[in-house]
Design an enzyme around this catalytic site. Structure first.
Site, mmCIF file in Angstrom:
data_model
loop_
_atom_site.group_PDB
_atom_site.id
_atom_site.type_symbol
_atom_site.label_atom_id
_atom_site.label_comp_id
_atom_site.label_asym_id
_atom_site.label_seq_id
_atom_site.Cartn_x
_atom_site.Cartn_y
_atom_site.Cartn_z
ATOM 1 C CD GLU A 19 20.562 -9.973 27.819
ATOM 2 O OE1 GLU A 19 20.466 -10.419 26.669
ATOM 3 O OE2 GLU A 19 21.382 -9.094 28.136
ATOM 4 C CB CYS A 37 13.054 -16.408 26.776
ATOM 5 S SG CYS A 37 14.641 -17.210 26.547
ATOM 6 C CB CYS A 71 10.777 -20.145 24.319
ATOM 7 S SG CYS A 71 11.507 -18.914 25.429
ATOM 8 C CD GLU A 105 10.323 -16.186 23.000
ATOM 9 O OE1 GLU A 105 10.955 -15.583 23.915
ATOM 10 O OE2 GLU A 105 10.882 -16.590 21.975
ATOM 11 C CB CYS A 153 15.664 -20.442 22.957
ATOM 12 S SG CYS A 153 14.756 -20.457 24.530
ATOM 13 C CG ASN A 191 15.089 -10.342 25.917
ATOM 14 O OD1 ASN A 191 14.410 -9.370 25.584
ATOM 15 N ND2 ASN A 191 16.305 -10.536 25.446
#
Length: 134
Positions: free
Chosen positions: A49, A58, A92, A60, A89, A47
């Site tokens: 940010e 993310c 994803c 994934e 999430c 991930n």
């Protein structure tokens, strides 16, 4: 598809290792992911940010997008590692569904302990897929 314990360990360990590169100055919640394609290649992601939160990406999706950018669109396993075995999430899950509801999802904690194993279809029941656009 049946995975061997060695296959599980290999994918989870790849996600554990890459997780160390996560860029998480805001949440301090590093995530690592490893996706194995049907050709056997493994792509990893973390991930990343951003101070403008909607622009965070993310792990994934990073792993899947890396694979797609290399011409791979068929996956058999995605391993996700978080501090506490947190689940992917919704965004994803939707991206995973795009590439196959039968894909196996391994969810592990930061120590590499497998917490859950399921298919994308189990993770996202009644997924919206390309067939809905026909």
């Amino acid at each position: 598809m049946n995975l061997t314990n060695d296959e599980r360990r290999t994918l989870i360990q790849a996600a554990v290792e890459i997780r160390k590169r996560a860029y998480v100055p805001y949440s301090n919640y590093p995530v690592g992911a490893a996706v194995r394609t049907k050709t056997g290649k493994i792509y990893t992601g973390v991930n990343v940010e951003n101070a403008a939160y909607p622009h965070t990406m993310c792990a994934e999706r990073v792993a899947i997008f890396k694979a797609v950018s290399e011409g791979e669109t068929e996956f058999d396993v995605v391993a996700v590692v978080t501090n506490n075995g947190g689940s992917p999430c919704g965004g994803c899950r939707q991206v995973m569904a795009e590439f196959g509801l039968d894909t196996i999802v391994l969810i592990a904690d930061g120590s590499g302990n497998l917490k859950k194993e399921m298919s994308v279809a189990d993770l996202l029941p009644e997924a919206f897929t390309p067939k809905h656009l026909q």
